[in-house]
Design a protein around this motif. Structure first.
Motif, short mmCIF file in Angstrom:
data_model
loop_
_atom_site.label_atom_id
_atom_site.label_comp_id
_atom_site.label_asym_id
_atom_site.label_seq_id
_atom_site.Cartn_x
_atom_site.Cartn_y
_atom_site.Cartn_z
N MET A 1 0.84 -1.20 0.00
CA MET A 1 0.00 0.00 0.00
C MET A 1 0.87 1.25 0.00
SD MET A 1 -3.03 -0.80 -0.35
CE MET A 1 -3.74 0.83 -0.19
N LEU B 1 0.68 3.91 -3.10
CA LEU B 1 0.22 5.28 -2.94
C LEU B 1 1.34 6.28 -3.08
CD1 LEU B 1 -2.52 4.26 -0.71
CD2 LEU B 1 -2.82 6.18 -2.16
N PHE C 1 -6.71 6.14 -6.91
CA PHE C 1 -6.72 6.97 -5.71
C PHE C 1 -8.15 7.14 -5.19
CE2 PHE C 1 -4.75 9.54 -2.69
CZ PHE C 1 -5.49 10.68 -2.49
N ASP D 1 -12.54 5.62 -1.39
CA ASP D 1 -13.83 4.97 -1.12
C ASP D 1 -13.66 3.80 -0.17
OD1 ASP D 1 -15.01 5.43 -4.54
OD2 ASP D 1 -15.15 6.72 -2.77
N TRP D 2 -12.61 3.03 -0.37
CA TRP D 2 -12.36 1.89 0.51
C TRP D 2 -12.09 2.37 1.94
CZ3 TRP D 2 -9.74 -3.19 -1.10
CH2 TRP D 2 -10.30 -3.66 -2.30
N TYR E 1 -9.20 4.03 -3.56
CA TYR E 1 -8.62 3.90 -2.22
C TYR E 1 -9.43 4.72 -1.21
CZ TYR E 1 -5.98 5.46 1.76
OH TYR E 1 -5.64 5.82 3.02
N ILE F 1 -13.16 4.97 3.38
CA ILE F 1 -14.40 5.41 4.02
C ILE F 1 -15.22 4.21 4.48
CG2 ILE F 1 -16.62 6.49 3.54
CD1 ILE F 1 -15.19 8.58 1.99
N VAL F 2 -15.29 3.16 3.66
CA VAL F 2 -16.08 1.99 4.05
C VAL F 2 -15.46 1.31 5.27
CG1 VAL F 2 -16.88 -0.27 3.33
CG2 VAL F 2 -17.00 1.64 1.76
N ILE F 3 -14.13 1.22 5.27
CA ILE F 3 -13.48 0.63 6.45
C ILE F 3 -13.83 1.46 7.68
CG2 ILE F 3 -11.28 0.17 7.57
CD1 ILE F 3 -10.09 -0.51 4.94
N GLY F 4 -13.75 2.77 7.53
CA GLY F 4 -14.07 3.67 8.65
C GLY F 4 -15.50 3.48 9.12
N ILE F 5 -16.42 3.26 8.16
CA ILE F 5 -17.83 3.08 8.53
C ILE F 5 -17.97 1.90 9.48
CG2 ILE F 5 -20.03 2.25 7.60
CD1 ILE F 5 -19.58 3.98 5.19
N PHE F 6 -17.31 0.79 9.12
CA PHE F 6 -17.46 -0.39 9.96
C PHE F 6 -16.66 -0.27 11.25
CE2 PHE F 6 -20.18 -3.24 7.73
CZ PHE F 6 -20.21 -2.70 6.45
N ALA F 7 -15.52 0.38 11.17
CA ALA F 7 -14.73 0.54 12.39
C ALA F 7 -15.50 1.37 13.41
CB ALA F 7 -13.40 1.22 12.06
N ILE G 1 -5.87 6.25 -14.82
CA ILE G 1 -5.87 4.99 -14.08
C ILE G 1 -5.45 5.27 -12.64
CG2 ILE G 1 -4.77 2.73 -13.86
CD1 ILE G 1 -4.37 2.76 -16.85
#
Lengths: 209, 928, 218
Positions: C15, C19, C34, C39-40, C37, C42-48, C29
């Motif tokens: 990673m 980055l 980016f 978006d991912w 990344y 944010i989703v991780i943060g949502i579940f955390a 591309i």
């Protein structure tokens, strides 16, 4: 003066004074205000989390727009939540490493550009003894160098070296003092904002007229 | 783990539901918002039948917040399936009620009556003052006005019925007593005398006149306090002495006056010739709804408007014939429906204008053409406009006149380029050579005025001084009597800001210029300030010179890059270059790209790349702008072929076209060339660090100077253990991507291990979920490493609050209640830092802070015992780890600092001496 | 061992490298990567975030269960959060609803007052600095006072010397000089050091030299 009949305004004033009482010492009113605000902030966070994050950034993209790839970060996030089960707590490392690695990778070139290149370029100034700007540039030139010397870790601050580091610390202290003074004014104006709330919305005293 | 079985939880839920039900219960009656009036449909003229504007009147005080216009070709779906339809929505801002009660004026005693004209949907209001003659009739037909209000929203404490009316009124309150003279400024004026007496003639600077009131104004004031209907003729006085009435209050009713016309535009969602039904649903703040009745409209594909403003000029010397026209209404340009313009000559007997030689066919953006052929003055042309449905409309025939036409020159160095270092989205047309212009901003920093007494009888009428005898009936009503005049005394010196402008495109690399005055010393502007300040320039003629420099500081050679101007500085003002009158139009076109049935890229209508007359207008730029850039949306990158040409238009309207450029496709690059320096430095950095790591692995020992905050860490922990009180560790407010938080977490690991060894309780309140998780993991591992896994309490590392100051309140409370002996603040902090540290300080804790938040460091320094400033925070984890590799990286950091210092010295020498190549290595420009 | 240590370290390295490279590539591309990344993340943060709420309720719940000192206040905290959430979900977040009223009159009021406490705390911090141990702290305070005075109209009026010798700068002038010259030098020097620290720590993390964030033990 016309005291507001709105019960919400009364609540706001009550909590305002409860918090202000902390200046004197910790007391049950402050404890109440502290726990109320903690609870309200959590409740607020929950609602905003649901409406501003879960629905638009997860539910809609996955279930309505078909971006199923977002299931992967969802699983990573759930692995983080699995910490509550001690046997599986190491799973959270995957998500942590994903975030930390990305953050570190982003930081290096951006830091090089903003905090190294930009600062070095800005310090390459035209020095001269004849103009005010030139003399200022000389001061900035020496200031930056002495501050850099102060931050040396592998040499003791003794002798000439220590003297230069001392000049650096003087620059630092003046800089911090300037920041201190600059921020104070902004803070004072916010305090005035609270005072106006109490006077205008609660007591109905209008100062604007 | 399971949630504790607490009796409080069901009780709390029960209470919440109870509160909610009772709140709902006393919500009260639900009345919908008022239905708007004057709903009408306007079909946009000369379009293709897909544009219609639906308008209505919205009263500002109405409770409506949102208007949804539902339309459908199927009337049933409006009744039954309205949920499936997408409405057009117009929202209105809520009107904010003012706190001041004095925005209402009680005029009950004055005796005004309100008469309503109830002819239309909304009554028209008239305010009439009662006189002995009409009082009885007013009592019968009108309502007595109790008060007038100047606020939009009705006060919440009044429960009069709210109605709407139309009308504009002002409450006029002229001032009492004598009005002091005011000052009127006449620009660039001076007093002089002619046969009639004193007159105003052209001067160098402003002249101030002390004037009294005009007769018009005095008459207006003399009428005293009153309510007046709005009159355009005296609108300035109404606004000066009065205040607009927004509501009229009678005994039982409040009539609110202000309103606006709202519109919803249907564009492209409907088809011509089909009957649509529509209705408006109005929603207020509490989500109550009202509905209008169902109405219908049928949009029509009208034929286009004929071309207007047509002219044809023949220059007999050059033989060039230029014709210009205006093909559509510029206000409705967005909706125009034009396939092409055909210019034809008028043949004999063709009064219906159906035939004639075709001289040219042009697409809809064109407004001028050069006609080839053998024509003489008096020959006639006409223009036929076709819309996309084939309708044809002709304009009035117009005759050729003779005149002179200029011969415009094409700009130099025109090129079509792919914009570099973008993500494939842009192409640019560039032209011209680097050109410099100068502007002089002259001010008199302490202007002095000479007072001149004006004899009686002089009046200012507009900008002229006129003398009238006393009692002369010809004195205009708006003439201002003049008492004194103040004339500007020419100054001996002025403050001049000598500014230069660089005209160039992104293809030229020109950043600097040098300036001088009166052939003195050259001032080189390497800091890109853009100007030099001349605070004390004596009046008189001066020579101003400016030359553009390339990045190495060398003068550019083309003549447009230098300028010498001799200017007479004798009065304040702004002196600029005259910009050329020509402008450049950029025309473009592209072909459509299909993927089976789907249109991937929409093409220019009817484009023939070889025929310039079929192109569309991309944009217009000034002659000196030298660049036109188009950006293409995400989906179209790296595809599509774009064609361009440019047209340079002279001020008199004649033009010249360039050749066609293209086709070119915007491409995205794989490497950002401007960032090369950054890449090189990063690679050097990594190599450098690895070198020091290798030395450290070999066992080389490095000395580290003591840092107060780190050496006293153990002392702080020891003290906490002695006192038997816990330690507080605050990680800051940002997330895991912030490196400062990571530094705080690494230090937390070390502190936690020591706390476990000393058997001291460690509290870590967190603000960010991921930081919470990492902190829990860190502390747990630290306790395990110290051999005390049982001492780890997961609840001591917890989520404290969801917002910044709630967090501060919670942590401050914790400090006071748990009486923490040692407080650590490591990470990124914002305004709450001072609250935390001050509270900790007042409760007698020992405090150690470390942050790179430059704005908060002063507060930490004044309130904490030890502070790790900036880089010291990042060094701390290396200090505490005692790992040779980590210490090796610190040595690398130091060596890099030495390199910085060398670079700074070299760069400063480079800049001061004028050899800029070294400095240029470090300048990167990311914004193109 | 592989799954618990090597793979996470590899993820960090990959990673970080990706980055880091992304910064230099303007191609779409790279832009899409980016954005993906972000978006991912944010989703991780949502579940955390779920864990943070669990932590909150658990901590206060435990205090109530164990009847720890001041456990009653934990009841208040839990009740307030549940009430706020219920009203927000059921009634909605418009103006005039209970949710927004609680936000404006409780949260904003308390937070605003906390912020305004800073006005008091600043003065006590300044007082403590005045009784400082070192000349350096006095330098800090003097600079602070000059800048404070220079930023208000009062500063202009106090500058009595300006009337006698107009060429001498007023408080405002001195304050601006302090802000633009020594302050600027100090900030630049600090930023250079901070930049080094950030890059070094980031590199240590990517290379796996610094591993404490993983909790795998030193």
């Amino acid at each position: 003066m016309h005291i507001s009949m709105n019960p919400w305004v009364w609540i706001g004033v009550f909590f305002t004074f409860s918090v202000l009482s902390f200046l004197y010492k910790d007391n049950p009113f402050y404890k109440l205000a502290e726990h109320v605000t903690v609870g309200v902030s959590i409740g607020y966070g929950l609602v905003i989390w649901w409406t501003n994050s879960v629905i638009p950034r997860f539910y809609i993209p996955v279930f309505e727009q078909g971006q199923w790839i977002l299931i992967i970060p969802a699983i990573l996030g759930l692995m983080m939540v699995l910490r509550i089960v001690p046997k599986y707590s190491w799973l959270s490392r995957y998500a942590i490493c994903f975030s930390v690695g990305a953050g570190s990778g982003m930081a290096i070139p951006r830091s090089m550009q903003a905090q190294v290149l930009r600062q070095l370029e800005a310090t390459m100034l035209n020095l001269s003894f004849t103009s005010g700007a030139g003399i200022n540039n000389i001061i900035i030139f020496f200031g930056v160098l002495t501050v850099l010397v102060y931050f040396f870790f592998s040499k003791e601050h003794k002798g000439v070296f220590g003297g230069v580091a001392k000049v650096g610390i003087w620059f630092l202290m003046i800089g911090f003092g300037a920041t201190f003074g600059y921020t104070v004014m902004a803070r004072l104006s916010l305090f005035i904002g609270r005072v106006l709330f109490v006077l205008q919305d609660f007591l109905g005293i209008n100062l604007a007229g | 783990m399971h949630l504790p079985r607490v009796r409080a939880v069901p009780v709390a839920v029960f209470l919440c539901v109870g509160i909610w039900l009772s709140v709902l219960g006393c919500a009260g009656e639900r009345v919908g918002p008022p239905i708007p009036t004057e709903i009408q449909v306007s079909d946009i003229p000369a379009d293709d039948g897909t544009n219609v504007a639906i308008g209505w009147r919205h009263f500002t005080a109405s409770s409506a917040r949102q208007y949804d216009v539902y339309f459908s070709s199927d009337p049933d779906s409006l009744e039954n399936n309205i949920g499936d339809l997408e409405p057009l929505t117009r929202t209105v801002q809520a009107t904010i009620h003012s706190i001041e009660d004095s925005l209402a004026t009680n005029i009950e005693d004055v005796g005004y009556y309100l008469l309503l004209d109830k002819e239309g949907e909304i009554p028209i209001a008239h305010i009439i003052k009662a006189t002995p003659e009409n009082r009885d009739s007013l009592e019968r037909t009108g309502e007595k006005i109790i008060a007038v209000e100047h606020d939009f929203a009705p006060p919440k404490t009044d429960d009069r019925e709210l109605k709407f009316a139309l009308g504009g009124f002002f409450r006029v309150r002229p001032p009492e007593g004598e009005i002091a003279p005011t000052q009127k400024t006449i620009r660039e004026a001076t007093l002089s005398t002619d046969s009639t007496g004193l007159i105003i003639s052209e001067g160098k600077s402003d002249m101030l006149f002390d004037v009294g009131l005009s007769k018009r104004e005095r008459d207006f004031i003399s009428k005293g306090e009153r309510v007046e209907p709005f009159d355009e003729a005296c609108s300035d006085l109404l606004f000066k002495y009065g205040r607009e009435i927004l509501a009229i209050v009678t005994e039982n009713t409040r009539y609110s006056l202000p309103s606006e016309n709202l519109q919803a535009l249907l564009h492209g969602q409907i088809e011509a010739g089909i009957e649509y039904s529509y209705k408006i649903i109005i929603i207020d703040k509490e989500k109550n709804r009202s509905e209008s009745e169902v109405m219908t409209f049928t949009p029509v594909d009208e034929p286009p408007l004929p071309a207007t403003n047509c002219s044809a000029v023949l220059d007999e010397n050059s033989g060039k014939l230029l014709t210009t026209w205006m093909g559509y209404n510029p206000g409705l340009a967005y909706f125009r429906d034009i396939d092409r313009f055909e210019i034809r000559s008028v043949s004999e007997n063709d009064t219906a204008l159906v035939g004639g030689d075709l001289l040219g066919a042009f697409s809809q953006d064109f407004d001028r053409a050069i006609i080839e052929g053998d024509f003489t003055a008096g020959d006639e042309f006409y223009i036929a406009t076709f819309d996309k449905a084939g309708a044809r409309v002709v304009g009035e025939p117009y005759a050729i006149v003779t005149g002179e036409l200029s011969s415009p020159e094409m700009v130099r160095n025109m090129a079509l380029v792919d914009v570099k270092n973008d993500d494939g989205g842009a192409l640019a047309i560039q032209w011209g050579v680097p050109t410099i212009g100068i502007t002089l901003n002259i001010t008199d920093f302490s202007p002095e005025y000479d007072k001149k007494e004006i004899p009686d009888g002089y009046y200012l009428v507009g900008n002229e001084l006129v003398r009238y005898d006393e009692g002369d009936t010809a004195i205009p009503a708006n003439a201002l009597p003049v008492y004194d005049a103040h004339e500007w005394i020419p100054a001996e010196a002025f403050e001049v800001v000598f500014r230069y402008q660089m005209y160039m495109n992104d293809g030229n690399k020109v950043y600097y210029a040098k300036l001088r005055v009166d052939e003195g010393k050259w001032e080189k502007d390497f800091q890109e300030m853009g100007f030099i300040n001349l605070p004390d320039l004596p009046a008189g003629e001066h020579i101003f010179e400016a030359i553009l420099l390339d990045p190495n500081g060398k003068e550019l050679e083309n003549p447009e890059a230098s300028i010498v101007k001799t200017v007479l500085i004798d009065k304040p003002g702004l002196i600029r270059d005259e910009l050329p009158g020509q402008y450049v139009q950029v025309w473009c076109g592209n072909k459509e790209i299909m993927d089976g049935e789907e249109v991937l890229l929409e093409g220019t209508y009817n484009l023939d790349p070889k025929n310039q007359k079929t192109y569309k207008l991309g944009g217009t730029r000034g002659y000196l702008s030298q660049q036109y850039q188009t950006s293409y949306p995400d989906s179209l990158r790296d595809m599509g072929e774009y064609y361009y040409f440019c047209r340079v238009i002279d001020p008199d309207g004649s033009f010249i076209d360039s050749d066609i450029f293209g086709p070119m496709t915007p491409k995205s690059q794989f490497f950002h060339s401007e960032k090369t320096v950054v890449l090189v430095l990063v690679i050097l950095f990594v190599v450098f660090v690895n070198f020091f790591l290798a030395m450290a692995r070999k066992g080389k020992d490095f000395y580290l100077r003591p840092i107060a905050g780190i050496t006293h860490l153990d002392e702080a922990l020891g003290r906490a253990t002695e006192m038997g009180r816990p330690i507080l560790y605050v990680l800051g407010l940002t997330g895991i991507s912030d490196i400062a938080t990571l530094a705080g977490l690494t230090i937390l690991g070390r502190v936690a291990k020591k706390a476990a060894e000393f058997q001291t309780r460690l509290l870590v309140p967190c603000y960010n979920p991921i930081v919470l998780i990492v902190a829990q993991e860190t502390v747990k591992t630290a306790f395990m490493d110290a051999g005390r896994p049982d001492a780890y309490n997961e609840d001591d590392v917890f989520f404290a609050a969801g917002s910044q100051f709630s967090y501060a309140a919670a942590v401050a409370g914790m400090m006071v209640r748990y009486r923490t002996a040692a407080n650590f603040y490591m990470g990124m902090f914002f305004a709450e830092s001072l609250i935390l540290t001050e509270t900790g300080s007042m409760s007698g804790s020992i405090q150690i802070a470390g942050t790179d938040a430059v704005t908060q460091i002063p507060f930490f320094i004044t309130t904490c015992d030890y502070t790790l400033i900036g880089e010291e925070l990042y060094a701390a984890s290396a200090y505490l780890s005692h790992d040779p590799l980590q210490v090796g990286t610190l040595k690398a950091q130091d060596m890099l600092k030495v390199i910085y210092m060398i670079v700074i010295v070299l760069g400063t020498v480079s800049m001061t001496s004028g050899f800029l190549w070294f400095v240029n290595l470090f300048k990167i420009r990311l914004e193109q | 061992m592989l799954w618990k240590k090597q793979i996470p370290l590899a993820i960090t390295f990959i990673m970080g490298l990706l980055l880091g490279i992304q910064y230099f590539v303007p191609h779409r591309i790279s832009e899409n990567f980016f954005q993906g990344y972000l978006d991912w993340a944010i989703v991780i943060g949502i579940f955390a975030a779920i864990l943070s709420y669990i932590s909150f309720y658990r901590v206060h719940g435990m205090r109530i269960k164990k009847k720890a000192p001041a456990w009653q206040y934990s009841v208040v905290a839990i009740v307030m959060s549940v009430t706020m959430a219920l009203f927000g979900f059921i009634q909605g977040r418009e103006e005039g609803m209970v949710f927004m009223n609680m936000y404006s009159y409780i949260l904003v009021a308390i937070e605003g007052t906390m912020f305004s406490l800073l006005a008091f705390y600043i003065s006590s911090a300044a007082y403590r600095a005045f009784r400082a141990r070192s000349t350096q702290a006095t330098a800090l305070l003097l600079a602070a006072i000059i800048v404070m005075l220079g930023r208000v109209p009062l500063g202009e009026s106090i500058s009595f010397w300006h009337n006698i010798w107009p060429s001498l700068p007023t408080f405002t002038g001195i304050a601006n000089w302090i802000l633009n010259v020594p302050n600027m030098a100090a900030k630049r020097g600090m930023q250079l050091g901070i930049g080094l620290g950030i890059m070094m720590l980031s590199l240590k993390i990517i290379l796996g030299i610094e591993r404490s964030y993983m909790g795998s033990g030193d």
